[in-house]
Design a protein around this motif. Structure first.
Motif, PDB file in Angstrom:
ATOM      1  N   VAL A  81      24.099 118.068 -28.415  1.00  0.00           N
ATOM      2  CA  VAL A  81      24.825 118.835 -29.575  1.00  0.00           C
ATOM      3  C   VAL A  81      24.309 118.324 -30.856  1.00  0.00           C
ATOM      4  CG1 VAL A  81      27.248 119.012 -30.443  1.00  0.00           C
ATOM      5  CG2 VAL A  81      27.205 119.061 -28.198  1.00  0.00           C
ATOM      6  N   LEU A  82      24.582 119.053 -31.741  1.00  0.00           N
ATOM      7  CA  LEU A  82      24.112 118.621 -33.017  1.00  0.00           C
ATOM      8  C   LEU A  82      25.235 119.182 -34.170  1.00  0.00           C
ATOM      9  CD1 LEU A  82      21.589 117.843 -34.752  1.00  0.00           C
ATOM     10  CD2 LEU A  82      21.162 120.126 -35.513  1.00  0.00           C
ATOM     11  N   LYS A  83      25.900 118.065 -34.368  1.00  0.00           N
ATOM     12  CA  LYS A  83      26.907 118.009 -35.488  1.00  0.00           C
ATOM     13  C   LYS A  83      26.422 118.159 -36.774  1.00  0.00           C
ATOM     14  CE  LYS A  83      30.899 115.967 -35.017  1.00  0.00           C
ATOM     15  NZ  LYS A  83      31.863 117.187 -34.907  1.00  0.00           N
ATOM     16  N   ALA A  96      30.057 121.700 -38.525  1.00  0.00           N
ATOM     17  CA  ALA A  96      29.935 122.394 -37.282  1.00  0.00           C
ATOM     18  C   ALA A  96      29.349 121.944 -36.124  1.00  0.00           C
ATOM     19  CB  ALA A  96      30.148 123.969 -37.691  1.00  0.00           C
ATOM     20  N   ASP A  97      29.626 121.790 -34.826  1.00  0.00           N
ATOM     21  CA  ASP A  97      28.903 121.731 -33.783  1.00  0.00           C
ATOM     22  C   ASP A  97      27.972 122.824 -33.498  1.00  0.00           C
ATOM     23  OD1 ASP A  97      30.274 119.228 -33.844  1.00  0.00           O
ATOM     24  OD2 ASP A  97      31.292 119.612 -31.967  1.00  0.00           O
ATOM     25  N   ALA A  98      26.679 122.456 -33.003  1.00  0.00           N
ATOM     26  CA  ALA A  98      25.717 123.737 -32.817  1.00  0.00           C
ATOM     27  C   ALA A  98      24.757 123.035 -31.701  1.00  0.00           C
ATOM     28  CB  ALA A  98      24.808 123.705 -34.098  1.00  0.00           C
ATOM     29  N   PRO A  99      24.194 123.981 -31.056  1.00  0.00           N
ATOM     30  CA  PRO A  99      23.172 123.850 -29.927  1.00  0.00           C
ATOM     31  C   PRO A  99      22.082 122.954 -30.762  1.00  0.00           C
ATOM     32  CG  PRO A  99      23.881 126.143 -29.908  1.00  0.00           C
ATOM     33  CD  PRO A  99      24.395 125.397 -31.286  1.00  0.00           C
ATOM     34  N   LEU A 100      21.065 122.444 -29.923  1.00  0.00           N
ATOM     35  CA  LEU A 100      19.953 121.983 -30.384  1.00  0.00           C
ATOM     36  C   LEU A 100      19.008 122.951 -31.047  1.00  0.00           C
ATOM     37  CD1 LEU A 100      20.645 119.596 -28.456  1.00  0.00           C
ATOM     38  CD2 LEU A 100      18.037 119.392 -27.987  1.00  0.00           C
ATOM     39  N   PRO A 101      18.770 122.585 -32.455  1.00  0.00           N
ATOM     40  CA  PRO A 101      17.517 123.703 -33.173  1.00  0.00           C
ATOM     41  C   PRO A 101      16.285 123.841 -32.219  1.00  0.00           C
ATOM     42  CG  PRO A 101      17.519 121.286 -34.153  1.00  0.00           C
ATOM     43  CD  PRO A 101      18.552 121.407 -33.071  1.00  0.00           C
ATOM     44  N   ASN A 119      30.061 131.550 -22.058  1.00  0.00           N
ATOM     45  CA  ASN A 119      29.302 130.925 -21.300  1.00  0.00           C
ATOM     46  C   ASN A 119      28.093 131.866 -21.076  1.00  0.00           C
ATOM     47  OD1 ASN A 119      28.795 128.541 -20.266  1.00  0.00           O
ATOM     48  ND2 ASN A 119      30.146 128.377 -18.948  1.00  0.00           N
ATOM     49  N   LEU A 120      26.986 131.418 -21.457  1.00  0.00           N
ATOM     50  CA  LEU A 120      25.732 131.893 -21.382  1.00  0.00           C
ATOM     51  C   LEU A 120      24.540 131.145 -20.507  1.00  0.00           C
ATOM     52  CD1 LEU A 120      25.108 133.217 -25.145  1.00  0.00           C
ATOM     53  CD2 LEU A 120      26.281 134.349 -23.528  1.00  0.00           C
ATOM     54  N   GLU A 121      23.957 132.171 -19.631  1.00  0.00           N
ATOM     55  CA  GLU A 121      22.885 131.712 -18.990  1.00  0.00           C
ATOM     56  C   GLU A 121      21.587 131.177 -20.043  1.00  0.00           C
ATOM     57  OE1 GLU A 121      22.589 131.226 -15.873  1.00  0.00           O
ATOM     58  OE2 GLU A 121      24.233 132.696 -14.899  1.00  0.00           O
ATOM     59  N   ASP A 146      26.121 122.812 -23.528  1.00  0.00           N
ATOM     60  CA  ASP A 146      25.415 123.698 -22.483  1.00  0.00           C
ATOM     61  C   ASP A 146      25.634 125.156 -22.345  1.00  0.00           C
ATOM     62  OD1 ASP A 146      24.946 121.130 -21.709  1.00  0.00           O
ATOM     63  OD2 ASP A 146      26.608 120.808 -20.337  1.00  0.00           O
ATOM     64  N   ASN A 147      25.332 125.517 -23.771  1.00  0.00           N
ATOM     65  CA  ASN A 147      25.448 127.256 -23.738  1.00  0.00           C
ATOM     66  C   ASN A 147      27.115 127.498 -23.621  1.00  0.00           C
ATOM     67  OD1 ASN A 147      22.863 127.729 -24.418  1.00  0.00           O
ATOM     68  ND2 ASN A 147      22.538 129.198 -22.612  1.00  0.00           N
ATOM     69  N   ASN A 148      27.832 126.867 -24.016  1.00  0.00           N
ATOM     70  CA  ASN A 148      29.341 127.113 -24.000  1.00  0.00           C
ATOM     71  C   ASN A 148      30.099 127.134 -25.294  1.00  0.00           C
ATOM     72  OD1 ASN A 148      32.542 125.953 -23.417  1.00  0.00           O
ATOM     73  ND2 ASN A 148      31.782 127.706 -21.844  1.00  0.00           N
ATOM     74  N   TRP A 149      30.809 128.149 -25.582  1.00  0.00           N
ATOM     75  CA  TRP A 149      31.344 128.315 -26.961  1.00  0.00           C
ATOM     76  C   TRP A 149      33.137 128.499 -26.523  1.00  0.00           C
ATOM     77  CZ3 TRP A 149      26.641 129.715 -26.056  1.00  0.00           C
ATOM     78  CH2 TRP A 149      25.536 129.416 -27.085  1.00  0.00           C
ATOM     79  N   LYS A 150      33.779 127.688 -27.292  1.00  0.00           N
ATOM     80  CA  LYS A 150      35.185 127.560 -27.262  1.00  0.00           C
ATOM     81  C   LYS A 150      35.820 128.485 -28.159  1.00  0.00           C
ATOM     82  CE  LYS A 150      35.369 124.436 -23.855  1.00  0.00           C
ATOM     83  NZ  LYS A 150      35.694 124.822 -22.340  1.00  0.00           N
TER      84      LYS A 150
END
Length: 301
Positions: free
Chosen positions: A183-185, A166-171, A266-268, A117-121
């Motif tokens: 999540v796309l691993k 690595a985990d990634a957002p949806l392409p 965290n991004l909008e 959800d547009n969040n990176w740790k």
């Protein structure tokens, strides 16, 4: 059982023993990374391989995708511990699309891992755990983060590759079509070949809940083939980058200041019903840095 990390450590130890120093290895790594640059005819191929949906009767897998493109990969920065590559898609001579960017950092210890959800740790890696490794940091078309991973380049038995998960957002090919996973691993392999390079993927489409529990919905295979062609075929992209690189340098500078805070990000998803790239792509090449800064600030939560 011998782990991959143990194996790579043993390989590095052996190469040092036989006179192949870590510095020699680093220079070979750099040569491999820089060989990714140039003009390429690209074939993008993706297909779902396995599905695990509970309601399998009504589950609709993503359509198999085969696409072709002409792409220029520009060497933007070339320093001993950082190599920056910008991808530019060429739709035609009058339409250049700023595509993804990849930065390669040597023995990097600062990592932004996608959560959901547009969040990176943010995490600080132990320096001894990244000895001899390169972090690949992949960015969206608007230079916001996408995914990052660290691993060693491997040069053995005629093979020349880098492998990481690595985990990634949806392409983007899925983002507007699918909302049943978040999540796309990505299991990424970048392999240098005699004709260019290959980006091979074995990915998990994951549903991640608020507690971080993962359920695999489906898996897919990606096989993107980059075949090198004459640089003259990509003149339009080279010209476009010359005209627009100042704008995107400003954008990267703003993001660098955000990343330098070394904290979760965290991004909008949208502001004024528009994505970040929609706002930035409308800027003129000579737009002042204050204008691009202000746009990015509105997306920071």
């Amino acid at each position: 059982m011998t782990t991959k990390k143990t194996y790579l450590t043993a390989v590095l130890a052996l190469t040092t023993t036989f006179g192949f120093s870590q510095e020699n290895k680093k220079q070979q790594d750099i040569a491999s990374i820089k060989s990714l640059c140039g003009c390429y005819e690209v074939r993008f191929n993706f297909t779902e391989t396995f599905q695990y949906a509970k309601d399998s009767a009504n589950y609709k897998p993503s359509a198999t995708k085969h696409e072709k493109a002409l792409e220029w990969i520009e060497l933007v920065e070339d320093s001993p511990n950082k190599i920056m590559l910008q991808h530019l898609l060429i739709a035609d001579e009058n339409m250049i699309i700023k595509h993804w960017r990849q930065d390669w950092l040597y023995e990097n210890t600062d990592l932004y891992s996608f959560y959901k959800d547009n969040n990176w740790k943010y995490s600080k890696l132990n320096k001894k755990d990244v000895t001899g490794q390169w972090t690949q940091k992949v960015y969206q078309v608007d230079d916001s983060p996408r995914y990052e991973g660290t691993a060693s380049w491997v040069h053995i038995d005629g093979k020349d590759y880098w492998l990481n998960t690595a985990d990634a957002p949806l392409p983007r090919r899925e983002h507007t079509k699918r909302n049943d996973y978040n999540v796309l691993k990505r299991r990424n392999i970048h392999e240098i070949t005699s004709t260019g390079w290959i980006h091979e993927q074995d990915n998990d489409k994951i549903i991640r809940d608020n507690n971080g529990k993962d359920v695999v919905l489906a898996q897919e295979k990606g096989f993107d083939v980059y075949t090198k062609v004459a640089d003259s075929k990509c003149i339009a992209a080279q010209k476009w980058w010359t005209e627009n690189k100042a704008l995107w340098k400003n954008v990267r500078s703003k993001w660098d200041s955000v990343f330098a805070q070394n904290k979760d990000l965290n991004l909008e998803e949208k502001v004024d019903k528009k994505t970040l790239f929609s706002h930035l792509f409308k800027l003129k090449p000579d737009a002042p840095k204050s204008e691009s800064d202000a746009i990015i600030d509105r997306f920071l939560k």
